[in-house]
Design an enzyme around this catalytic site. Structure first.
Site: not given
Ligand code: UGA
Length: 435
Positions: A151, A155, A204, A252-253, A257, A260, A327
């Site tokens: 998947e 979120e 994945k 950037a940030g 977290g 996943c 988390r």
């Molecule tokens: C992530 C993947 O994007 C999904 O494709 C995958 O299905 C999911 O893990 C999973 O394995 O279940 P998710 O953890 O919900 O999804 O969130 P993301 O939108 O990917 O963000 C993850 C983290 O990266 C967050 O803390 C977000 O703030 C950070 N992030 C994201 C950044 O710091 N910079 C970015 O440019 C993008």
């Protein structure tokens, strides 16, 4: 089709609700009977935009139901998805106890052909173990198939991601399994990658690790930007227009977290090591992510000098917007480090406060960003909620003891903030000025 989804967590509930919406009859299974009772009454244990409405409307149409009996679910469905958690063990390895347990229970309760599909994120070769487990516990000579169907939903936008995926990945070993899964997903009209089980599992892990590495890459670039007075947002824009790179995941940030990326990177590093390969690139990506929090803390210290007894207002706890999930949220580690130095912490998050109350102590929660700002020595931004982008900053400035905003998600424009009279510090937005 009659489908069961074992595991009513994030992935399980979203998958179940969406398959029901596509017209299938879905049984959602979980061994947490309290959760199942709640779900049957319409109490959804997680916050995800649109999920509650989808579950309620499909429950009304009798297309989704909830049970804690795996026997009942296996009896009623030809296709069984495994969507249970695969948490990290202390050494980073994925804990596959839940998967094994479900595979065993499916085997014991199977009376006819079943297609067992892994949906949880698992290390490569887990499918082979699931097959082996079912073979070992099955009572009669019943035929079955195992498949991998990872998947990719995020979120906060999970329903949309499920309904409009970039691709659907199906790892199979038989034509029957391929036909069942391709017809199940046909209504989504999305590109399909049909491959073997090991490759599907690797797609994945490799995808999540690549995205995490992309974030660490831009965070490393942000460090250089701060040293030379360049703007990482513009650098990301310039890089991202190259179609081979793409702009997504170049924000950037304070680091990634969630449930996943941190866990999946650990698991991929661990399985690679077990297979005899040192995946140093991923170790570096993980290291940069860890340092990013310390880097942000230093920015706070550079502005406030002494942290002890300063009141710090925290805007955002969730690991990203549109979720109440905290988390592995970078905010938690940063808050604890500030508390260790004697800071007084106030917090406002539109959705994650209840979860925050469970894990944080000695903090005050506020009802909104304005109540939060009153009397604070500075504000720090940890989650880029849309409502933070629309704040009345003039009002915030009046409420703060000192007009300082340290922005871990780069939601404001530095020049605009300066004009408004803030001492504003972002991540990689140019040399930080001292006041
Ligand atoms: C992530 C993947 O994007 C999904 O494709 C995958 O299905 C999911 O893990 C999973 O394995 O279940 P998710 O953890 O919900 O999804 O969130 P993301 O939108 O990917 O963000 C993850 C983290 O990266 C967050 O803390 C977000 O703030 C950070 N992030 C994201 C950044 O710091 N910079 C970015 O440019 C993008």
């Amino acid at each position: 089709m009659n489908i069961s989804i074992v595991g009513s967590g994030y992935v399980g509930l979203v998958t179940g609700a969406c398959f029901a919406e596509l017209g299938n009859k879905v049984s959602c299974v979980d061994n947490d009977s309290k959760k199942i009772k709640g779900l049957a009454k319409g109490i959804i244990p997680i916050y995800e935009p649109g999920l509650k409405e989808l579950i309620l409307s499909n429950a009304k149409k009798k297309r989704i139901k909830f049970t804690s009996s795996i026997k009942e679910a296996v009896g009623a469905s030809e296709v069984i998805f495994i969507a249970v958690g695969t948490p990290s063990l202390d050494n980073g390895e994925a804990d596959l106890m839940g998967i094994e347990n479900v595979a065993r229970n499916i085997a014991i309760n199977m009376q006819g052909y079943r297609l067992i599909v892994e949906k949880s994120t698992v290390p490569v070769e887990t499918g082979q173990w699931v097959k082996h487990t079912i073979h070992s516990y099955i009572k009669h000579n019943i035929k079955f198939d195992v498949a991998s169907n990872p998947e990719f939903l995020r979120e906060g936008q999970a329903i949309n991601d499920f309904m409009h995926p970039d691709r659907i990945v199906i790892g199979v070993e038989s034509k029957k399994a391929k036909d069942i899964l391709t017809s199940l997903y046909k209504p989504l009209n999305a590109p399909m990658v049909v491959t073997d089980i090991n490759s599907a599992e690797l797609i994945k892990h490799a995808s999540n690790s690549f995205l995490a590495a992309k974030i660490s890459f831009i965070n490393a670039v942000a460090r250089i930007c701060d040293k030379v007075g360049a703007d990482v947002v513009e650098v990301a824009q310039g890089m991202g227009l190259d179609k081979r790179i793409g702009r997504a995941f170049l924000n950037a940030g304070i680091g990634y977290g969630g449930s996943c990326f941190p866990k999946d990177l650990d698991a991929f590093i661990h399985i690679s090591e077990k297979l005899g390969y040192d995946f140093s690139l991923l170790k570096a990506a993980r290291g940069i992510n860890q340092q990013q929090k310390a880097f942000f803390l230093n920015k706070i210290k550079d502005v406030l000098w002494i942290i002890k007894d300063k009141t710090i207002g925290v805007l955002g706890l969730a690991f990203k917007p549109n979720t109440d999930d905290i988390r592995s949220a970078p905010s938690l580690e940063i808050i604890k480090a500030l508390q260790d130095e004697g800071a007084k912490i106030k917090i406002y998050d539109p959705q994650a406060q209840d979860k925050g109350k469970e894990v944080l102590s000695n903090v005050k929660f506020s009802k909104d960003a304005y109540a939060l700002s009153r009397g604070c020595d500075c504000l720090i931004i940890m989650t880029e909620w849309d409502e933070f982008k629309e704040l009345d900053l003039a009002k915030i400035k009046k409420l703060l003891k000192r007009p300082i905003i340290i922005d871990g998600r780069n939601i404001y424009e530095p020049r605009q903030m300066q004009k408004l009279g803030f001492h504003y510090v972002g991540i990689g937005r140019g040399r930080d000025s001292k006041k």
